[in-house]
Motif scaffolding. Structure first.
Motif, PDB file in Angstrom:
ATOM      1  N   PHE A  75       0.687  -0.928  -0.287  1.00 36.03           N
ATOM      2  CA  PHE A  75       0.064   0.199   0.227  1.00 36.03           C
ATOM      3  C   PHE A  75       0.772   0.928  -0.043  1.00 36.03           C
ATOM      4  CE2 PHE A  75      -4.697  -1.463   0.445  1.00 36.03           C
ATOM      5  CZ  PHE A  75      -5.355  -0.631   0.296  1.00 36.03           C
ATOM      6  N   ALA A  76       1.703   1.314   0.927  1.00 35.94           N
ATOM      7  CA  ALA A  76       3.001   2.620   1.093  1.00 35.94           C
ATOM      8  C   ALA A  76       3.511   2.659  -0.511  1.00 35.94           C
ATOM      9  CB  ALA A  76       3.827   2.471   1.966  1.00 35.94           C
ATOM     10  N   ALA A  77       4.169   2.084  -0.737  1.00 37.44           N
ATOM     11  CA  ALA A  77       4.911   1.500  -2.415  1.00 37.44           C
ATOM     12  C   ALA A  77       3.549   1.969  -3.552  1.00 37.44           C
ATOM     13  CB  ALA A  77       5.324   0.608  -2.613  1.00 37.44           C
ATOM     14  N   PHE A  78       2.403   1.828  -3.557  1.00 37.71           N
ATOM     15  CA  PHE A  78       1.452   2.251  -4.165  1.00 37.71           C
ATOM     16  C   PHE A  78       1.324   3.523  -4.248  1.00 37.71           C
ATOM     17  CE2 PHE A  78      -3.234   2.939  -3.330  1.00 37.71           C
ATOM     18  CZ  PHE A  78      -3.503   3.743  -4.550  1.00 37.71           C
ATOM     19  N   GLU A  79       1.088   3.954  -2.798  1.00 35.98           N
ATOM     20  CA  GLU A  79       0.733   5.865  -2.352  1.00 35.98           C
ATOM     21  C   GLU A  79       2.331   5.959  -2.889  1.00 35.98           C
ATOM     22  OE1 GLU A  79      -0.272   5.967   1.494  1.00 35.98           O
ATOM     23  OE2 GLU A  79      -2.105   4.737   1.616  1.00 35.98           O
ATOM     24  N   GLU A  80       2.845   5.741  -2.560  1.00 36.08           N
ATOM     25  CA  GLU A  80       4.285   6.456  -3.393  1.00 36.08           C
ATOM     26  C   GLU A  80       4.673   6.646  -4.740  1.00 36.08           C
ATOM     27  OE1 GLU A  80       7.426   8.640  -3.254  1.00 36.08           O
ATOM     28  OE2 GLU A  80       6.149   7.828  -1.372  1.00 36.08           O
ATOM     29  N   ARG A  81       3.860   5.716  -5.561  1.00 31.94           N
ATOM     30  CA  ARG A  81       4.186   5.826  -6.953  1.00 31.94           C
ATOM     31  C   ARG A  81       2.950   6.859  -7.291  1.00 31.94           C
ATOM     32  NH1 ARG A  81       3.219   0.019 -10.218  1.00 31.94           N
ATOM     33  NH2 ARG A  81       5.684   0.736 -11.232  1.00 31.94           N
ATOM     34  N   GLY A  82       1.775   6.748  -7.019  1.00 34.74           N
ATOM     35  CA  GLY A  82       1.164   7.756  -6.825  1.00 34.74           C
ATOM     36  C   GLY A  82       1.538   9.182  -7.111  1.00 34.74           C
ATOM     37  N   LYS A  83       1.823   9.427  -5.917  1.00 33.84           N
ATOM     38  CA  LYS A  83       2.701  10.807  -5.511  1.00 33.84           C
ATOM     39  C   LYS A  83       3.843  11.225  -6.727  1.00 33.84           C
ATOM     40  CE  LYS A  83       4.057  11.398  -0.762  1.00 33.84           C
ATOM     41  NZ  LYS A  83       4.194  11.694  -0.352  1.00 33.84           N
ATOM     42  N   GLU A  84       4.490  10.149  -7.066  1.00 40.18           N
ATOM     43  CA  GLU A  84       5.605  10.530  -7.867  1.00 40.18           C
ATOM     44  C   GLU A  84       4.511  10.997  -9.264  1.00 40.18           C
ATOM     45  OE1 GLU A  84       8.746   6.998  -7.452  1.00 40.18           O
ATOM     46  OE2 GLU A  84       9.493   7.543  -5.793  1.00 40.18           O
ATOM     47  N   ALA A  85       3.941  10.424  -9.245  1.00 38.10           N
ATOM     48  CA  ALA A  85       3.011  10.124 -10.497  1.00 38.10           C
ATOM     49  C   ALA A  85       2.621  11.924 -10.984  1.00 38.10           C
ATOM     50  CB  ALA A  85       2.493   9.025 -10.721  1.00 38.10           C
ATOM     51  N   GLY A  86       2.497  12.366  -9.881  1.00 37.04           N
ATOM     52  CA  GLY A  86       1.867  13.607  -9.357  1.00 37.04           C
ATOM     53  C   GLY A  86       0.479  13.325  -9.211  1.00 37.04           C
ATOM     54  N   TYR A  87       0.036  12.937  -8.524  1.00 32.24           N
ATOM     55  CA  TYR A  87      -0.882  12.809  -8.300  1.00 32.24           C
ATOM     56  C   TYR A  87      -1.206  12.325  -6.215  1.00 32.24           C
ATOM     57  CZ  TYR A  87      -2.167  10.675 -12.884  1.00 32.24           C
ATOM     58  OH  TYR A  87      -2.653  10.443 -13.968  1.00 32.24           O
ATOM     59  N   ILE A  88      -2.553  13.389  -5.947  1.00 34.77           N
ATOM     60  CA  ILE A  88      -2.678  13.671  -4.456  1.00 34.77           C
ATOM     61  C   ILE A  88      -3.785  12.468  -4.463  1.00 34.77           C
ATOM     62  CG2 ILE A  88      -1.287  15.563  -4.368  1.00 34.77           C
ATOM     63  CD1 ILE A  88      -4.138  16.993  -4.166  1.00 34.77           C
ATOM     64  N   ARG A  89      -4.631  12.305  -5.510  1.00 35.65           N
ATOM     65  CA  ARG A  89      -6.017  11.713  -4.432  1.00 35.65           C
ATOM     66  C   ARG A  89      -5.766  10.314  -4.857  1.00 35.65           C
ATOM     67  NH1 ARG A  89     -11.659  12.888  -4.073  1.00 35.65           N
ATOM     68  NH2 ARG A  89     -13.001  11.658  -4.857  1.00 35.65           N
ATOM     69  N   MET A  90      -5.970   9.185  -3.999  1.00 32.69           N
ATOM     70  CA  MET A  90      -5.996   7.440  -4.207  1.00 32.69           C
ATOM     71  C   MET A  90      -6.614   7.401  -4.548  1.00 32.69           C
ATOM     72  SD  MET A  90      -2.157   8.125  -4.280  1.00 32.69           S
ATOM     73  CE  MET A  90      -1.603   8.941  -4.750  1.00 32.69           C
ATOM     74  N   SER A  91      -7.150   6.474  -4.862  1.00 28.59           N
ATOM     75  CA  SER A  91      -8.510   5.731  -4.435  1.00 28.59           C
ATOM     76  C   SER A  91      -8.460   4.228  -4.927  1.00 28.59           C
ATOM     77  CB  SER A  91      -9.311   6.008  -6.170  1.00 28.59           C
ATOM     78  OG  SER A  91      -9.138   5.780  -7.265  1.00 28.59           O
ATOM     79  N   LEU A  92      -9.424   3.488  -4.298  1.00 25.02           N
ATOM     80  CA  LEU A  92      -9.905   1.451  -5.020  1.00 25.02           C
ATOM     81  C   LEU A  92     -10.824   1.364  -4.827  1.00 25.02           C
ATOM     82  CD1 LEU A  92     -10.100   0.564  -2.152  1.00 25.02           C
ATOM     83  CD2 LEU A  92      -7.795   1.076  -1.514  1.00 25.02           C
ATOM     84  N   ILE A  93     -11.889   0.086  -5.200  1.00 20.74           N
ATOM     85  CA  ILE A  93     -12.957  -0.369  -4.993  1.00 20.74           C
ATOM     86  C   ILE A  93     -12.614  -1.897  -3.806  1.00 20.74           C
ATOM     87  CG2 ILE A  93     -13.773   0.900  -6.909  1.00 20.74           C
ATOM     88  CD1 ILE A  93     -13.884  -2.171  -7.964  1.00 20.74           C
ATOM     89  N   VAL A  94     -13.691  -1.850  -3.047  1.00 22.33           N
ATOM     90  CA  VAL A  94     -13.618  -2.546  -2.138  1.00 22.33           C
ATOM     91  C   VAL A  94     -14.826  -3.623  -2.549  1.00 22.33           C
ATOM     92  CG1 VAL A  94     -14.600  -1.727  -0.283  1.00 22.33           C
ATOM     93  CG2 VAL A  94     -13.624  -3.846  -0.249  1.00 22.33           C
ATOM     94  N   GLU A  95     -15.205  -4.785  -2.021  1.00 20.80           N
ATOM     95  CA  GLU A  95     -16.562  -5.786  -2.507  1.00 20.80           C
ATOM     96  C   GLU A  95     -17.724  -5.159  -1.481  1.00 20.80           C
ATOM     97  OE1 GLU A  95     -13.925  -7.362  -2.158  1.00 20.80           O
ATOM     98  OE2 GLU A  95     -13.771  -8.972  -3.929  1.00 20.80           O
ATOM     99  N   SER A  96     -18.676  -5.195  -1.711  1.00 20.62           N
ATOM    100  CA  SER A  96     -19.793  -4.272  -0.252  1.00 20.62           C
ATOM    101  C   SER A  96     -19.683  -5.520   0.777  1.00 20.62           C
ATOM    102  CB  SER A  96     -20.833  -3.764  -0.897  1.00 20.62           C
ATOM    103  OG  SER A  96     -21.039  -2.921  -1.882  1.00 20.62           O
ATOM    104  N   TYR A  97     -19.481  -6.638   0.750  1.00 20.18           N
ATOM    105  CA  TYR A  97     -19.703  -7.453   1.961  1.00 20.18           C
ATOM    106  C   TYR A  97     -18.493  -7.793   2.563  1.00 20.18           C
ATOM    107  CZ  TYR A  97     -17.640 -10.660  -1.764  1.00 20.18           C
ATOM    108  OH  TYR A  97     -16.406 -11.031  -2.889  1.00 20.18           O
ATOM    109  N   ASN A  98     -16.945  -7.435   1.969  1.00 20.77           N
ATOM    110  CA  ASN A  98     -16.084  -7.696   2.641  1.00 20.77           C
ATOM    111  C   ASN A  98     -15.626  -6.629   3.635  1.00 20.77           C
ATOM    112  OD1 ASN A  98     -12.954  -8.089   3.281  1.00 20.77           O
ATOM    113  ND2 ASN A  98     -12.431  -8.667   1.084  1.00 20.77           N
ATOM    114  N   GLU A  99     -16.090  -6.614   4.744  1.00 16.06           N
ATOM    115  CA  GLU A  99     -16.206  -5.377   6.016  1.00 16.06           C
ATOM    116  C   GLU A  99     -14.794  -5.565   6.727  1.00 16.06           C
ATOM    117  OE1 GLU A  99     -18.435  -3.668   7.126  1.00 16.06           O
ATOM    118  OE2 GLU A  99     -19.692  -4.341   5.320  1.00 16.06           O
ATOM    119  N   GLY A 100     -14.175  -6.807   6.280  1.00 15.15           N
ATOM    120  CA  GLY A 100     -12.446  -6.632   6.695  1.00 15.15           C
ATOM    121  C   GLY A 100     -11.616  -5.972   6.311  1.00 15.15           C
ATOM    122  N   ALA A 101     -11.694  -6.160   5.178  1.00 13.41           N
ATOM    123  CA  ALA A 101     -11.109  -5.079   3.997  1.00 13.41           C
ATOM    124  C   ALA A 101     -10.883  -3.519   3.978  1.00 13.41           C
ATOM    125  CB  ALA A 101     -10.719  -5.567   2.568  1.00 13.41           C
ATOM    126  N   TYR A 102     -12.854  -3.653   4.326  1.00 14.63           N
ATOM    127  CA  TYR A 102     -13.547  -2.643   4.364  1.00 14.63           C
ATOM    128  C   TYR A 102     -13.016  -1.442   4.984  1.00 14.63           C
ATOM    129  CZ  TYR A 102     -16.126   0.962   4.568  1.00 14.63           C
ATOM    130  OH  TYR A 102     -16.977   3.247   4.977  1.00 14.63           O
TER     131      TYR A 102
END
Length: 187
Positions: A131-158
């Motif tokens: 996750f940290a590497a993903f966010e760093e990659r996004g910042k290096e690409a010039g983004y400040i808004r990170m996003s993802l989707i998670v299954e509605s039933y997957n309360e643990g991941a949520y």
């Protein structure tokens, strides 16, 4: 260790990818057959210019083996990354018969398409590092808004994503399933 994936990682990355994306794999491949889905997605992994290409994958390795992976890319080009799947499916099933490929990412976001850790290595902080590497990659690409989707039933991941300061930003239907969109602003 986290590194950029290479084409030769396909046999270790593909099972993780399939575990992470579930039914979306069948939609991308245009088939319900598991073996055919694996074959098709393995081919796409080895090619540039699509959402699951090795060029968008970070892998976490231990003792020379891939034990975790994360796929991410800018939302600005997400529709183009989905086009090879849509074109293949339309060619095989006809435009009307192909299940639509839903663009999951929005423009102006850096999108985490999928993340997975081998069951044997879960609970060791690998996903957090990816996750940290993903966010760093996004910042290096010039983004400040990170996003993802998670299954509605997957309360643990949520709950995990909320703990990582991701906030819910609506619902999206992908491959017949309901997903929560989540976003995080990184300054």
């Amino acid at each position: 260790m986290i590194r950029q994936a290479v084409q030769e990682d396909v046999h270790e990355v593909l099972p993780l990818l399939l575990a992470a994306i579930g039914n979306i794999a069948h939609t991308l491949a245009g088939t319900e057959d598991d073996a055919e889905t694996k074959r098709i997605l393995a081919e796409f992994y080895g090619r540039e210019g699509n959402r699951i290409s090795f060029e968008h994958v970070l892998v976490y390795t231990r003792e020379g083996h891939v034990v975790g992976m994360a796929i991410s890319y800018p939302g600005d080009g997400a529709a183009l990354l989905d086009r090879p799947f849509a074109e293949r499916n339309a060619l095989i099933h006809g435009a009307a018969g192909a299940e639509p490929i839903v663009v999951e990412a929005k423009e102006g976001e850096y999108y985490l398409d999928s993340i997975a850790v081998d069951e044997e290595y879960q609970g060791q902080g690998i996903a957090k590092e990816l996750f940290a590497a993903f966010e760093e990659r996004g910042k290096e690409a010039g983004y400040i808004r990170m996003s993802l989707i998670v299954e509605s039933y997957n309360e643990g991941a949520y709950a995990l994503y909320k703990k990582l300061n991701y906030l819910e930003d609506g619902i999206i239907t992908v491959s017949g399933g309901q997903y929560r969109r989540m976003v995080k602003i990184i300054e």
